[in-house]
Design a protein around this motif. Structure first.
Motif, PDB file in Angstrom:
ATOM      1  N   GLY A  42     -55.101   0.716   0.799  1.00 15.83           N
ATOM      2  CA  GLY A  42     -53.981   1.004  -0.092  1.00 15.83           C
ATOM      3  C   GLY A  42     -53.181   2.201   0.331  1.00 15.83           C
ATOM      4  O   GLY A  42     -53.387   2.773   1.397  1.00 15.83           O
ATOM      5  N   SER A  44     -51.195   5.604   1.017  1.00 13.27           N
ATOM      6  CA  SER A  44     -51.564   6.987   1.317  1.00 13.27           C
ATOM      7  C   SER A  44     -51.219   7.853   0.110  1.00 13.27           C
ATOM      8  O   SER A  44     -50.125   7.763  -0.428  1.00 13.27           O
ATOM      9  N   GLY A  45     -52.181   8.655  -0.322  1.00 14.37           N
ATOM     10  CA  GLY A  45     -51.945   9.516  -1.483  1.00 14.37           C
ATOM     11  C   GLY A  45     -52.179   8.839  -2.814  1.00 14.37           C
ATOM     12  O   GLY A  45     -51.830   9.371  -3.854  1.00 14.37           O
ATOM     13  N   GLN A  97     -63.083  12.344   5.260  1.00 16.01           N
ATOM     14  CA  GLN A  97     -61.862  11.916   5.941  1.00 16.01           C
ATOM     15  C   GLN A  97     -61.479  12.857   7.069  1.00 16.01           C
ATOM     16  O   GLN A  97     -61.045  12.434   8.127  1.00 16.01           O
ATOM     17  N   GLU A 180     -62.041   6.657   6.154  1.00 16.96           N
ATOM     18  CA  GLU A 180     -61.338   6.545   7.432  1.00 16.96           C
ATOM     19  C   GLU A 180     -62.275   6.749   8.625  1.00 16.96           C
ATOM     20  O   GLU A 180     -62.006   7.592   9.485  1.00 16.96           O
ATOM     21  N   LYS A 183     -60.538   6.364  12.391  1.00 22.35           N
ATOM     22  CA  LYS A 183     -59.287   6.951  12.868  1.00 22.35           C
ATOM     23  C   LYS A 183     -59.561   7.788  14.115  1.00 22.35           C
ATOM     24  O   LYS A 183     -60.589   8.441  14.245  1.00 22.35           O
ATOM     25  N   HIS A 212     -57.332   2.678   6.304  1.00 18.82           N
ATOM     26  CA  HIS A 212     -55.985   2.146   6.495  1.00 18.82           C
ATOM     27  C   HIS A 212     -55.989   1.100   7.592  1.00 18.82           C
ATOM     28  O   HIS A 212     -54.965   0.504   7.894  1.00 18.82           O
ATOM     29  N   LEU A 253     -47.913  -4.840   1.467  1.00 15.34           N
ATOM     30  CA  LEU A 253     -48.692  -4.012   2.389  1.00 15.34           C
ATOM     31  C   LEU A 253     -49.070  -4.812   3.634  1.00 15.34           C
ATOM     32  O   LEU A 253     -48.906  -4.360   4.767  1.00 15.34           O
ATOM     33  N   ALA A 256     -46.486  -5.231   6.220  1.00 20.80           N
ATOM     34  CA  ALA A 256     -46.001  -4.063   6.959  1.00 20.80           C
ATOM     35  C   ALA A 256     -46.798  -3.775   8.221  1.00 20.80           C
ATOM     36  O   ALA A 256     -46.512  -2.811   8.926  1.00 20.80           O
TER      37      ALA A 256
ATOM     38  N   SER B 149     -53.519  14.803   0.133  1.00 16.40           N
ATOM     39  CA  SER B 149     -54.334  13.759   0.743  1.00 16.40           C
ATOM     40  C   SER B 149     -54.152  13.828   2.263  1.00 16.40           C
ATOM     41  O   SER B 149     -53.226  14.474   2.766  1.00 16.40           O
ATOM     42  N   GLY B 150     -55.046  13.147   2.982  1.00 15.94           N
ATOM     43  CA  GLY B 150     -54.991  13.178   4.442  1.00 15.94           C
ATOM     44  C   GLY B 150     -53.623  12.796   4.977  1.00 15.94           C
ATOM     45  O   GLY B 150     -53.050  13.472   5.832  1.00 15.94           O
ATOM     46  N   GLY B 151     -53.067  11.728   4.452  1.00 15.71           N
ATOM     47  CA  GLY B 151     -51.786  11.234   4.927  1.00 15.71           C
ATOM     48  C   GLY B 151     -50.626  12.134   4.520  1.00 15.71           C
ATOM     49  O   GLY B 151     -49.640  12.261   5.247  1.00 15.71           O
ATOM     50  N   GLU B 152     -50.743  12.757   3.369  1.00 15.81           N
ATOM     51  CA  GLU B 152     -49.674  13.664   2.923  1.00 15.81           C
ATOM     52  C   GLU B 152     -49.612  14.887   3.831  1.00 15.81           C
ATOM     53  O   GLU B 152     -48.533  15.336   4.219  1.00 15.81           O
ATOM     54  N   ARG B 155     -47.982  14.148   7.035  1.00 14.13           N
ATOM     55  CA  ARG B 155     -46.528  14.094   6.942  1.00 14.13           C
ATOM     56  C   ARG B 155     -45.910  15.493   6.867  1.00 14.13           C
ATOM     57  O   ARG B 155     -44.795  15.698   7.336  1.00 14.13           O
ATOM     58  N   GLU B 173     -51.715  11.033  17.589  1.00 10.99           N
ATOM     59  CA  GLU B 173     -52.369  10.363  16.459  1.00 10.99           C
ATOM     60  C   GLU B 173     -51.706  10.760  15.149  1.00 10.99           C
ATOM     61  O   GLU B 173     -52.379  10.990  14.150  1.00 10.99           O
ATOM     62  N   SER B 176     -52.328   8.337  12.047  1.00 14.53           N
ATOM     63  CA  SER B 176     -53.654   7.724  11.907  1.00 14.53           C
ATOM     64  C   SER B 176     -54.172   7.740  10.474  1.00 14.53           C
ATOM     65  O   SER B 176     -55.094   7.020  10.150  1.00 14.53           O
ATOM     66  N   MET B 177     -53.610   8.598   9.625  1.00 11.46           N
ATOM     67  CA  MET B 177     -54.104   8.613   8.249  1.00 11.46           C
ATOM     68  C   MET B 177     -53.081   8.070   7.255  1.00 11.46           C
ATOM     69  O   MET B 177     -53.110   8.407   6.077  1.00 11.46           O
ATOM     70  N   LEU B 178     -52.157   7.259   7.756  1.00 19.02           N
ATOM     71  CA  LEU B 178     -51.149   6.695   6.864  1.00 19.02           C
ATOM     72  C   LEU B 178     -51.395   5.198   6.695  1.00 19.02           C
ATOM     73  O   LEU B 178     -51.823   4.527   7.629  1.00 19.02           O
ATOM     74  N   ASP B 179     -51.086   4.700   5.524  1.00 17.63           N
ATOM     75  CA  ASP B 179     -51.193   3.252   5.357  1.00 17.63           C
ATOM     76  C   ASP B 179     -50.090   2.583   6.171  1.00 17.63           C
ATOM     77  O   ASP B 179     -49.122   3.226   6.565  1.00 17.63           O
ATOM     78  N   VAL B 180     -50.252   1.291   6.422  1.00 17.62           N
ATOM     79  CA  VAL B 180     -49.347   0.631   7.363  1.00 17.62           C
ATOM     80  C   VAL B 180     -47.883   0.689   6.931  1.00 17.62           C
ATOM     81  O   VAL B 180     -46.988   0.755   7.764  1.00 17.62           O
ATOM     82  N   GLN B 183     -46.670   4.250   7.562  1.00 20.34           N
ATOM     83  CA  GLN B 183     -46.614   4.375   9.014  1.00 20.34           C
ATOM     84  C   GLN B 183     -45.330   3.736   9.552  1.00 20.34           C
ATOM     85  O   GLN B 183     -44.611   4.348  10.348  1.00 20.34           O
TER      86      GLN B 183
END
Ligand SMILES: Nc1ncnc2c1ncn2[C@@H]1O[C@H](COP(=O)(O)OP(=O)(O)OP(=O)(O)O)[C@@H](O)[C@H]1O
Ligand SMILES: Nc1ncnc2c1ncn2[C@@H]1O[C@H](COP(=O)(O)OP(=O)(O)OP(=O)(O)O)[C@@H](O)[C@H]1O
Ligand code: SF4
Ligand code: SF4
Ligand SMILES: [Mg+2]
Ligand SMILES: [Mg+2]
Lengths: 312, 305
Positions: A42, A44-45, A97, A180, A183, A212, A253, A256, B149-152, B155, B173, B176-180, B183
């Motif tokens: 799902g 990110s965040g 993570q 994760e 990764k 992811h 999702l 994408a 969060s990791g993805g935030e 960014r 990389e 690497s921690m973002l959803d598709v 990304q």
């Protein structure tokens, strides 16, 4: 069902910040059976890591938790911190993570990987060390006798990630929460991780796999859950899910992925503080109708769960 | 635009017994304006080390880096600083650039502050625009790195790297921690900037599908060396390592290489570094392998035709 290992009921987590309260997890309800690989994919965040931390009871100190987490019938969300420490690592292990944060920069990697084995399996230091070397070698961290004595900063990103996997799978836990785990790992070594997970699973361990990496989730899982803006919006067996995702977010999702040309979902990600009213996906949903401004029910269809008005 | 010749890097560690580890050996690389290059290869093969040398975070043991004809290696720090905004790295470990004691807003503002030519209002407007550009909002600005969060956080680091409008951006990389979906959003955003400003993009990634989707040219690394380079590597891989990598990605099958079976290379072995695992090896592979031009493709394997 006696086969249930982990039962999460109505778990919510909120975190107060300067800008307002973050609704990180809202009303999460699911269970994981013994030996099952349950994947959480799902946005990110959207609260996936926080949900994992809530189960492990490793939330940020200012986070507010409500709900119930049961492990083999024992309510671990009500245990004292001291009792919980025994559960952590032995029954439930986690692979965090961010390996750079989870590993202690001042301690040799080998010592850190051996720690849970020594603490929970009651084996000698020498045994733990030789097991550690074998594990590192399995993950192609070679030569293990040298690598074992190095510090985290001497590892490449993917190596540290693999060392974390070695640490998480070392002490024969019953549930592994892996955030994760793949990764930064190349595809050849990803197969090693997949294989060790399958081996550990066949020895009776269950997984909550937060990822992811849709391909990895597809290869590994029995069931898939999809998270969006703090809520689990779909839970389904793997095969039917990938054949036909039900929730509009799940559909978007999967649309994408790079194989399908990298088309991002239109519209901005929602705020986690002022969450959209009604269905949280409605500002971006191509199928929305007026009723979507009220909370959609969780609908059960052939053993699948989906939080969407379309199926009500 | 950016050009590197014969880069080498050796890590030394240990106080009493000094251990040397070659991470990058003999890499030649060149990037053109507006080009997207993907660097793929085994974990631990030296990609991050190479990236750090390109952006001058590590000083190569030998070899040179040129930027628009100017030699950066060996230049004094003061002179080099003028170029630093132009070549940016998004590091694999966000902690390399964000200070845990600072709000992320301050970390993103830092390049502007160091630059010294912006007013307070300009900085804050620029920072807001950058946050919006990477899909973050006001609610994330005032937090500390561990509160994202990791993805935030990833960014945030991307936003910081974009601050001074770089001409070359190396993404290690970075997604690497973002959803598709996020990304894809980030990649599209970078591609837009590329079209607007002729930005050169370098993606270091293990996601071969993504590499294939975005890149004009692909470099494959193994054991510190470039083993294959070309524009259609994914369609027609020549080097045995590239082929193994692509096969593994295609079938995500669970047939794994059992490490016990992997021999170790004898000390002083100077032949093909892939010898250990190569299914096609012969005695001729014990000789050093050069990058050869095989009808427009560079391959470091004598067998490829
Ligand atoms: N300590 C904290 N204080 C305030 N907000 C936080 C804190 N930690 C996390 N959050 C917020 O909670 C939300 C959920 O974070 P979480 O780390 O669970 O996301 P995630 O789903 O794991 O995302 P990713 O895939 O990017 O890692 C995010 O909006 C994040 O900004
Ligand atoms: N600070 C350091 N001290 C000693 N050795 C190091 C250091 N940093 C990296 N290395 C070693 O150098 C080699 C190359 O590392 P590098 O980080 O460049 O790999 P990478 O290709 O980026 O791998 P990954 O895909 O896993 O990130 C590895 O063997 C690593 O252990
Ligand atoms: S409830 Fe409505 S807005 Fe939400 S996903 Fe379903 S159709 Fe779309
Ligand atoms: S040179 Fe020999 S060992 Fe090396 S990749 Fe080619 S065939 Fe394999
Ligand atoms: Mg996370
Ligand atoms: Mg790296």
């Amino acid at each position: 069902m006696s086969d249930v290992l982990l039962k999460v009921s109505d778990v919510s987590v909120t975190i107060p910040t300067e800008q307002g309260t973050v609704h990180a997890v809202d009303d999460a309800t699911f269970s994981i059976n013994k030996r099952e690989v349950f994947s959480l994919i799902g946005e990110s965040g959207s609260g996936k890591s926080i949900l994992g931390q809530a189960i492990m009871r490793l939330l940020p100190p200012n986070a507010m938790f409500s709900g119930k987490v049961e492990l083999e019938g024992m309510e671990i969300s009500a245990l004292s911190e001291k009792e919980m420490q025994k559960v952590r690592g032995k029954t439930v292990a986690s692979i965090a993570q961010n390996p750079y944060l989870a590993m202690n920069p001042g301690i040799r990697v080998g010592t850190q990987v051996a720690e849970p084995m020594q603490a929970h399996l009651g084996i000698s230091k020498e045994d733990a060390k030789s097991r550690t070397c074998r594990a590192l070698k399995y993950f192609d961290i070679i030569p293990p006798e040298v690598r074992e004595r190095e510090y985290p900063f001497q590892y490449s990103g993917g190596m540290l990630q693999r060392a974390m996997v070695a640490m998480g799978t070392a002490a024969d836990p019953e549930l592994i929460i892996a955030d994760e785990p793949t990764k930064g790992v190349d595809v050849l070594k990803k197969r090693n991780i997949a294989a060790i997970f399958q081996k550990v699973a066949s020895d009776g361990c269950a997984f909550l796999l937060i990822t992811h990496d849709v391909g990895f989730a597809r290869a590994m899982s029995d069931r898939i859950a999809v998270n969006y803006c703090g809520q689990i919006i779909e839970i389904a067996e793997k095969e039917p899910f990938f054949k036909e995702p039900l929730h509009p977010y799940s559909q978007a999702l999967l649309g994408a992925v790079p194989e399908r040309g990298m088309h991002p979902i239109p519209g901005p990600s929602p705020s986690m503080i002022e969450v959209p009213e009604g269905c949280r996906f409605h500002p971006r949903c191509p199928h929305k109708t007026d009723r979507c401004l009220t909370n959609p029910p969780v609908v059960e269809i052939n053993g699948r769960f989906v939080r969407c008005w379309m199926y009500a | 635009m950016l050009k590197a010749d014969n880069l080498h890097y050796v890590y030394t560690s240990g106080l009493i017994k000094i251990v040397k580890k070659t991470a990058v050996c003999g890499v030649d690389i060149e990037f053109c304006p507006g080009e997207t290059v993907a660097i793929v290869g085994e974990s631990g093969c030296g990609k991050s080390t190479l990236a750090k040398m390109l952006v001058q975070q590590l000083v190569p043991v030998s070899g040179e880096v040129f930027f628009n004809g100017m030699k950066l290696t060996g230049m004094s720090w003061k002179n080099r600083r003028k170029f630093m905004g132009k070549i940016q790295l998004i590091p694999q470990n966000p902690a390399d650039v964000v200070d845990p004691r600072w709000t992320v807003e301050r970390s993103v503002a830092e390049p502007f502050v160091i630059c010294g030519v912006f007013s307070k209002e300009e900085i804050s407007a620029n920072v807001d625009a950058l946050f919006a550009e990477v899909g973050l909002s006001v609610e994330h600005k005032t937090r500390y790195p561990h509160e994202l969060s990791g993805g935030e956080l990833q960014r945030v680091v991307i936003a910081r790297a974009l601050a001074l409008k770089p001409e070359l951006l190396v993404c290690d990389e970075a997604t690497s921690m973002l959803d598709v979906s996020v990304q894809a959003f980030i990649v599209m955003m970078l591609k837009e900037i590329q079209i607007k400003r002729d930005l050169s993009l370098v993606f270091i990634t293990h996601d071969l599908e993504a590499a294939k989707a975005v890149s004009d040219r692909v470099l494959v690394m193994y054991a510190g060396e470039i083993v294959e380079e070309g524009t259609d590597v994914f369609d027609r891989p020549l080097h045995p390592y590239t082929r193994a990598l692509l096969d593994a990605a295609r079938y995500m099958s669970l047939e794994v290489v059992v490490p016990e079976e992997i021999g170790e290379l004898p000390d002083g072995f100077s032949g093909c570094p892939y010898y250990r695992l190569c299914r096609e090896r012969t005695d001729a592979c014990k000789k050093p392998q050069k990058l050869r031009d095989v009808s427009g493709r560079l391959v470091r394997c004598w067998k490829s035709k």
